[in-house]
Design an enzyme around this catalytic site. Structure first.
Site, PDB file in Angstrom:
ATOM      1  N   PRO A   1      34.126  47.358  19.055  1.00 44.10           N
ATOM      2  CA  PRO A   1      34.788  46.052  19.113  1.00 44.10           C
ATOM      3  C   PRO A   1      35.490  45.697  17.816  1.00 44.10           C
ATOM      4  CG  PRO A   1      32.651  45.921  20.148  1.00 44.10           C
ATOM      5  CD  PRO A   1      32.749  47.299  19.547  1.00 44.10           C
ATOM      6  N   CYS A   2      36.755  45.309  17.950  1.00 44.04           N
ATOM      7  CA  CYS A   2      37.565  45.113  16.754  1.00 44.04           C
ATOM      8  C   CYS A   2      37.368  43.753  16.122  1.00 44.04           C
ATOM      9  CB  CYS A   2      39.048  45.293  17.095  1.00 44.04           C
ATOM     10  SG  CYS A   2      39.685  44.082  18.280  1.00 44.04           S
ATOM     11  N   GLN A   3      36.702  42.803  16.813  1.00 46.03           N
ATOM     12  CA  GLN A   3      36.605  41.457  16.266  1.00 46.03           C
ATOM     13  C   GLN A   3      35.910  41.459  14.901  1.00 46.03           C
ATOM     14  OE1 GLN A   3      35.829  42.364  19.305  1.00 46.03           O
ATOM     15  NE2 GLN A   3      36.617  40.931  20.815  1.00 46.03           N
TER      16      GLN A   3
ATOM     17  N   PHE B   1      36.227  43.579  12.563  1.00 47.48           N
ATOM     18  CA  PHE B   1      37.098  44.090  11.511  1.00 47.48           C
ATOM     19  C   PHE B   1      38.340  43.226  11.315  1.00 47.48           C
ATOM     20  CE2 PHE B   1      35.179  47.945  13.483  1.00 47.48           C
ATOM     21  CZ  PHE B   1      34.229  48.141  12.496  1.00 47.48           C
ATOM     22  N   ALA B   2      38.733  42.460  12.337  1.00 50.70           N
ATOM     23  CA  ALA B   2      39.981  41.716  12.266  1.00 50.70           C
ATOM     24  C   ALA B   2      39.824  40.488  11.377  1.00 50.70           C
ATOM     25  CB  ALA B   2      40.422  41.298  13.673  1.00 50.70           C
TER      26      ALA B   2
END
Length: 498
Positions: free
Chosen positions: A102-104, A106-107
């Site tokens: 899940p990219c959340q 890292f964003a």
């Protein structure tokens, strides 16, 4: 590393066997679809969201309940997965592992929210989602794949001062893999969307191949924001490579020769049936209710469908009949008239100013009719709320955007599951946000791909996905390393022009 398992897999593939893919954090299957279109077989997936897991199972395993169940990677071991699916030893079951934790975590967009929750300036470091790539590596250790593909947001390259992609490469290199990562923008690969992502490829050293990334198939001058963020990231990473000769970053492949322009929003969705939101609202056909996908709508039939439309309607294995059933939109009665008056490229500040102007017009009209309303009265507040969105334009400048018809769309986000204001249809006559099928088209999901759940979960699945055409381009680079002399099937050759 189990060298016997590696060599056995390689012999099977080079004897003509289709590579077997395990998709981790699979979502509805954007990466899976790209690899399938390149000749791989999708053996299994791990996905924790129930609707996305059902979508993956429906599209890749005909709805088999074993493949349609949500699974949490933190409590599903590789052996447990193989036992549930009747696949035996994980070390023998899969040739390729793909996925994107899940990219959340890292964003950058998520960090302020995490700080608020934890009341700690470095709270994003402790988000448990940021550790899920470790679970990914545990699967690699157990399954001994020939190739690994990992996708994520560019911010993964600078997560709290850490380059997570570089750290993953160091771990994989210690386990016998040749690694590389880069930044790819989907608009360069035939996707009608400007979406910048980090891709990491690792190939087992037994293959004797270097990592390479696909050459662009389309050209575009990225607008401010996309271009500048890429330049900043490249400057940082190239400096890293100078300081450390072992860095695994590879410069994004450059376009070669004359290429067609990137696919535009109009080219991508212009053939889909019109939805006149204001007319539907006036007739009572558009109401506040769950939007389901059980009402087929005939296509518009352009005289000469463009290549992208043909590909979306005729994707091998997912060709569609003469109608679609998920062309549904949000119920946003306050804003349809406002959408009609925005210009392509307008964002929330322009929308807010236009709404204030529309309020003034309404007040003047009432005064002309002998029905004046006093400012700040209850009637004034009610009228204002029926016309003007409530958000502060200085705090939410990018919350809305009306698409430009002759450019690829801006990045589709998972937030589409909550609202679609980031992608207002470019056609002022339709005056609405995009439909589920239009969002799927902008992500390059073919029309025959089906999404489980209602409208909100479908939007979320689409926004979270890897664009299948970009996944296909990356998959072809991986497949070339696994099968250097393989001959494409006729279907693959016919599809290569997309």
């Amino acid at each position: 590393m189990n060298e016997v398992a590696i060599k056995k897999k390689l012999r099977r593939i080079r004897a003509g066997g289709a590579p077997r893919v395990l998709d981790l954090f699979a979502g509805c299957g954007g990466l899976s679809l790209g690899f399938q279109a390149s000749g791989a077989r999708i053996e299994a997936a791990v996905e924790s969201d129930p609707d996305a897991a059902r979508s993956h199972g429906l599209n890749f395993h005909k709805g088999d309940p074993r493949h349609s169940s949500a699974r949490d990677i933190t409590d599903t071991t590789p052996q447990a997965l193989c036992d549930e699916l009747g696949m035996g030893n994980p070390a023998a079951a899969f040739d390729i592992i793909v996925g994107g934790p899940p990219c959340q975590a890292f964003a950058r967009v998520g960090r302020s929210k995490l700080r608020e929750v934890a009341d700690h300036p470095e709270a994003f470091r402790h988000d448990p989602r940021a550790r899920l790539y470790i679970e990914y590596l545990d699967y690699v250790e157990a399954c001994h794949p020939l190739a690994v593909v990992l996708e994520n947001v560019p911010d993964m390259l600078n997560h709290g001062g850490h380059n997570i992609a570089e750290e993953i490469c160091e771990v994989l290199a210690s386990r016998g893999y040749v690694c590389g990562y880069t930044l790819l923008n989907s608009a360069f690969y035939g996707v009608p969307q400007m979406r910048e992502r980090m891709f990491l490829i690792a190939l087992h050293e037994t293959l004797g191949e270097d990592v390479s990334f696909p050459l662009p198939t389309h050209r575009i001058n990225l607008p401010t924001g996309y271009g500048s963020s890429r330049l900043v990231a490249l400057k940082h990473l190239e400096a890293l490579a100078v300081r450390n000769g072992k860095a695994h970053f590879l410069t994004p492949p450059a376009a070669q020769g004359a290429l067609p322009m990137a696919v535009s929003a109009r080219q991508a969705i212009g053939d889909l049936p019109r939805i006149d939101a204001r007319a539907l609202l006036a007739s009572g056909e558009l109401k506040r209710c769950a939007r389901r996908f059980d009402q087929p709508v005939p296509y518009n039939q352009p005289k000469r469908p463009n290549a992208y439309v043909k590909a979306m309607r005729n994707w091998p294995g997912l060709a569609t009949p003469a109608a679609i059933s998920d062309h549904v939109i949000r119920y946003l009665p306050r804003d349809y008239a406002l959408f009609a008056r925005l210009k392509p490229g307008d964002q929330y500040p322009e929308a807010f100013r236009m709404a204030e102007r529309m309020l003034d017009e309404a007040l003047k009209q009432l005064a002309a009719e002998g029905k004046p309303i006093r400012r700040n009265s209850a009637a004034w507040e009610k009228l204002r709320a029926s016309i003007v969105p409530p958000y502060d334009p200085t705090k939410f400048p990018n919350k809305w955007r009306k698409m430009e018809p002759d450019l690829p769309a801006r990045t589709l986000m998972a937030h589409l599951g909550k609202d679609s204001y980031s992608h207002i249809h470019y056609d002022s006559d339709q005056a609405r946000t995009i439909s589920v099928r239009e969002a799927a088209r902008l992500q390059s999901f073919p029309d025959g791909f089906r999404f489980c759940g209602t409208m909100n979960p479908a939007f979320r699945q689409i926004g979270n996905a890897v664009p299948p055409l970009l996944a296909k381009a990356v998959a072809q680079s991986v497949m070339a390393a696994l099968q250097p002399a393989r001959v494409p099937t006729p279907a693959q050759l016919a599809f290569a022009g997309v």
